[in-house]
Design a protein around this motif. Structure first.
Motif, mmCIF file in Angstrom:
data_model
loop_
_atom_site.group_PDB
_atom_site.id
_atom_site.type_symbol
_atom_site.label_atom_id
_atom_site.label_comp_id
_atom_site.label_asym_id
_atom_site.label_seq_id
_atom_site.Cartn_x
_atom_site.Cartn_y
_atom_site.Cartn_z
ATOM 1 N N HIS A 250 0.851 -1.195 0.000
ATOM 2 C CA HIS A 250 0.000 0.000 0.000
ATOM 3 C C HIS A 250 0.889 1.249 0.000
ATOM 4 O O HIS A 250 1.855 1.323 0.770
ATOM 5 C CB HIS A 250 -0.899 -0.006 1.241
ATOM 6 C CG HIS A 250 -2.031 0.967 1.160
ATOM 7 N ND1 HIS A 250 -1.846 2.323 1.302
ATOM 8 C CD2 HIS A 250 -3.359 0.783 0.928
ATOM 9 C CE1 HIS A 250 -3.026 2.928 1.174
ATOM 10 N NE2 HIS A 250 -3.952 2.014 0.945
ATOM 11 N N PRO A 251 0.584 2.237 -0.846
ATOM 12 C CA PRO A 251 1.432 3.444 -0.889
ATOM 13 C C PRO A 251 1.585 4.122 0.479
ATOM 14 O O PRO A 251 2.621 4.720 0.750
ATOM 15 C CB PRO A 251 0.680 4.350 -1.870
ATOM 16 C CG PRO A 251 -0.076 3.419 -2.746
ATOM 17 C CD PRO A 251 -0.470 2.259 -1.876
ATOM 18 N N CYS A 289 -11.052 6.007 -2.308
ATOM 19 C CA CYS A 289 -9.977 5.632 -1.388
ATOM 20 C C CYS A 289 -9.645 6.796 -0.453
ATOM 21 O O CYS A 289 -9.465 7.923 -0.890
ATOM 22 C CB CYS A 289 -8.742 5.241 -2.202
ATOM 23 S SG CYS A 289 -7.290 4.971 -1.187
ATOM 24 N N PHE A 291 -6.987 7.417 0.994
ATOM 25 C CA PHE A 291 -5.612 7.893 0.847
ATOM 26 C C PHE A 291 -5.413 8.656 -0.471
ATOM 27 O O PHE A 291 -4.333 9.170 -0.754
ATOM 28 C CB PHE A 291 -4.651 6.690 0.919
ATOM 29 C CG PHE A 291 -3.209 7.056 1.051
ATOM 30 C CD1 PHE A 291 -2.741 7.753 2.161
ATOM 31 C CD2 PHE A 291 -2.291 6.715 0.066
ATOM 32 C CE1 PHE A 291 -1.412 8.100 2.285
ATOM 33 C CE2 PHE A 291 -0.957 7.057 0.177
ATOM 34 C CZ PHE A 291 -0.511 7.756 1.297
ATOM 35 N N ALA A 292 -6.472 8.754 -1.257
ATOM 36 C CA ALA A 292 -6.330 9.303 -2.622
ATOM 37 C C ALA A 292 -5.680 10.687 -2.659
ATOM 38 O O ALA A 292 -4.843 10.958 -3.533
ATOM 39 C CB ALA A 292 -7.695 9.332 -3.295
ATOM 40 N N CYS A 295 -2.010 10.183 -2.348
ATOM 41 C CA CYS A 295 -1.382 9.064 -3.059
ATOM 42 C C CYS A 295 -0.749 9.485 -4.390
ATOM 43 O O CYS A 295 -1.414 10.078 -5.238
ATOM 44 C CB CYS A 295 -2.421 7.979 -3.319
ATOM 45 S SG CYS A 295 -1.696 6.541 -4.114
ATOM 46 N N TYR A 297 -0.007 7.549 -6.726
ATOM 47 C CA TYR A 297 -0.412 6.633 -7.790
ATOM 48 C C TYR A 297 -1.905 6.700 -8.089
ATOM 49 O O TYR A 297 -2.448 5.819 -8.745
ATOM 50 C CB TYR A 297 -0.058 5.188 -7.415
ATOM 51 C CG TYR A 297 1.372 5.022 -6.976
ATOM 52 C CD1 TYR A 297 2.411 5.011 -7.907
ATOM 53 C CD2 TYR A 297 1.690 4.898 -5.627
ATOM 54 C CE1 TYR A 297 3.721 4.872 -7.500
ATOM 55 C CE2 TYR A 297 2.994 4.759 -5.213
ATOM 56 C CZ TYR A 297 4.016 4.747 -6.157
ATOM 57 O OH TYR A 297 5.302 4.619 -5.749
ATOM 58 N N CYS A 302 -9.815 5.026 -8.207
ATOM 59 C CA CYS A 302 -9.585 5.245 -6.775
ATOM 60 C C CYS A 302 -10.549 6.274 -6.187
ATOM 61 O O CYS A 302 -10.898 6.200 -5.014
ATOM 62 C CB CYS A 302 -8.161 5.729 -6.511
ATOM 63 S SG CYS A 302 -6.894 4.720 -7.273
ATOM 64 N N PRO A 307 -11.613 1.113 -2.329
ATOM 65 C CA PRO A 307 -11.042 -0.190 -2.714
ATOM 66 C C PRO A 307 -11.332 -1.255 -1.663
ATOM 67 O O PRO A 307 -11.345 -0.950 -0.475
ATOM 68 C CB PRO A 307 -9.531 0.084 -2.785
ATOM 69 C CG PRO A 307 -9.314 1.282 -1.930
ATOM 70 C CD PRO A 307 -10.575 2.078 -1.949
ATOM 71 N N CYS A 320 -6.007 -1.491 -1.873
ATOM 72 C CA CYS A 320 -5.454 -0.591 -2.889
ATOM 73 C C CYS A 320 -5.681 -1.157 -4.286
ATOM 74 O O CYS A 320 -5.406 -2.331 -4.549
ATOM 75 C CB CYS A 320 -3.954 -0.407 -2.624
ATOM 76 S SG CYS A 320 -3.138 0.531 -3.903
ATOM 77 N N TYR A 321 -6.164 -0.285 -5.183
ATOM 78 C CA TYR A 321 -6.460 -0.725 -6.557
ATOM 79 C C TYR A 321 -5.212 -1.063 -7.371
ATOM 80 O O TYR A 321 -5.328 -1.614 -8.466
ATOM 81 C CB TYR A 321 -7.273 0.346 -7.282
ATOM 82 C CG TYR A 321 -8.730 0.349 -6.884
ATOM 83 C CD1 TYR A 321 -9.520 -0.789 -7.052
ATOM 84 C CD2 TYR A 321 -9.318 1.483 -6.339
ATOM 85 C CE1 TYR A 321 -10.862 -0.802 -6.674
ATOM 86 C CE2 TYR A 321 -10.652 1.490 -5.960
ATOM 87 C CZ TYR A 321 -11.420 0.347 -6.141
ATOM 88 O OH TYR A 321 -12.739 0.339 -5.771
ATOM 89 N N LEU A 322 -4.054 -0.757 -6.868
ATOM 90 C CA LEU A 322 -2.840 -1.157 -7.601
ATOM 91 C C LEU A 322 -2.776 -2.688 -7.692
ATOM 92 O O LEU A 322 -2.056 -3.237 -8.516
ATOM 93 C CB LEU A 322 -1.589 -0.639 -6.888
ATOM 94 C CG LEU A 322 -1.343 0.877 -6.935
ATOM 95 C CD1 LEU A 322 -0.174 1.259 -6.048
ATOM 96 C CD2 LEU A 322 -1.119 1.356 -8.369
HETATM 97 FE FE1 SF4 Z 1 -3.510 5.136 -4.112
HETATM 98 FE FE2 SF4 Z 1 -5.577 4.311 -5.493
HETATM 99 FE FE3 SF4 Z 1 -4.252 2.609 -3.984
HETATM 100 FE FE4 SF4 Z 1 -5.779 4.492 -2.883
HETATM 101 S S1 SF4 Z 1 -6.453 2.784 -4.148
HETATM 102 S S2 SF4 Z 1 -3.746 3.908 -2.274
HETATM 103 S S3 SF4 Z 1 -5.440 6.173 -4.291
HETATM 104 S S4 SF4 Z 1 -3.486 3.676 -5.792
#
Ligand code: SF4
Length: 341
Positions: A250-251, A289, A291-292, A295, A297, A302, A307, A320-322
């Motif tokens: 997770h970022p 999200c 954290f958007a 974030c 990424y 997001c 997510p 996290c959608y990554l």
């Molecule tokens: Fe970043 Fe998207 Fe993951 Fe949230 S879901 S942490 S905004 S990449």
């Protein structure tokens, strides 16, 4: 058949305040499910910065706060609906070690006093000598010498010794779970290791599971088996500690890890993970999200919907959608994911 957990959180949400204030307040804890088995000697760290919900989580496990939604169960029964006898059992089974070791002591009493209270309250000894024996045993279990500890006043001991006496007090009751909420944050760095060692030793030798609540990722790494990283009331990432710390998914966890000055000779200045090119996306804090806004990424998806928890690998999951190609796991499967392999 899976044994009934000593503590289980079922879809717990906590929003502070009441009426209109509550309606507009962000949840301190949101849809958290977690189960902790007695007799499974693991240390589960719950890590996050201020406002992450970790202290709310610890207060709810201890029964100090009722959930706004969902339920906290003790041996399968709603903690808020326990009978008087069940509540006494709960108070014995689930012990706490708090942040400030000095607040527990009365400066006018010798430290023996804090140990004698649970012995008297729960009638653990039939005589003075039996009571003394119990105190000595508990102190030795946390690495303290009874002859150098008993008979002293709190100010005659170090912060580390005072905190270890509190751990000794907790184990006097042969608990099934210890919740240690920031137990080393008010103690000198030089004394932290001894307290954490006592907790680890209690965990291993007496097979008592511990929930270790902390803002300090480094101590969590050193002492725990599994870890949950919280962000604004939700689980950002969870898994076995080696995997989460060495390969964060997770970022937010990556950011936390990058801000720690790890003594890694192979790492050079400027080698921290750098943010990818952030898209210019409008972020609505009520959607998507959490954290958007921070974030690097962030993607379109997001900001559209929150997510779910993706199981990235074995005992490791990230919200996290990554990792959207990985299987989604339900909230209530988090406890199973964090059980020792
Ligand atoms: Fe970043 Fe998207 Fe993951 Fe949230 S879901 S942490 S905004 S990449």
């Amino acid at each position: 058949m899976t044994p009934v957990p000593i503590i289980e959180l079922r879809d717990v949400t906590k929003i502070y305040g009441s009426g209109l204030l509550q309606k507009n307040a962000p949840p301190a804890l949101q849809d958290i499910s977690l189960s902790i088995q007695a007799d499974v000697p693991q240390i589960l760290a719950v890590v996050g910065e201020s406002g992450s919900g970790k202290t709310t989580l610890s207060s709810m496990i201890m029964g100090f706060l009722p959930p706004t939604e969902g339920a906290v169960l003790y041996r399968g029964k709603d903690l808020q609906k326990l009978s008087g006898r069940e509540r006494v059992e709960f108070r014995r089974d689930v012990q706490a070690v708090f942040q400030d070791p000095f607040a527990v002591y009365n400066p006018f009493y010798k430290v023996d006093h804090v140990l004698s209270i649970p012995i008297k309250k729960f009638r653990l000894a039939k005589s003075k000598s039996e009571s003394h024996e119990l105190m000595e045993k508990a102190l030795s279990a946390v690495g303290l010498r009874p002859d150098e500890t008993l008979g002293r006043f709190p100010h005659q001991l170090s912060g580390g010794q005072r905190q270890r006496i509190i751990v000794a007090r907790a184990i006097l009751l042969t608990p099934k779970l210890i919740v240690a909420d920031e137990p080393v944050s008010m103690v000198d760095a030089s004394l932290r290791a001894t307290i954490l060692e006592s907790l680890r030793s209690v965990n291993q030798k007496l097979r008592i599971p511990i929930v270790y609540i902390t803002h300090d990722l480094a101590t969590a790494y050193h002492v725990s088996d599994h870890i949950i990283v919280m962000y604004r009331g939700s689980v950002a990432e969870a898994g076995d500690v080696e995997s989460v710390i060495k390969s964060p998914k997770h970022p937010y966890t990556q950011l936390l890890i990058d801000s720690i000055p790890w003594p890694d000779p192979d790492r050079r200045w400027g080698q921290e993970r750098t943010a990818g090119p952030a898209l210019k996306i409008a972020v609505d804090p009520q959607r998507g999200c959490k954290f958007a806004a921070r974030c690097p990424y962030v993607m379109e998806i997001c900001v559209d919907k929150p997510p779910p928890l993706f199981q990235t690998k074995g005992q490791h999951a990230a919200t996290c959608y990554l990792h959207r190609d990985a299987p989604v796991i339900a909230n209530e499967e988090l406890g199973t994911l964090l059980e020792p392999a």
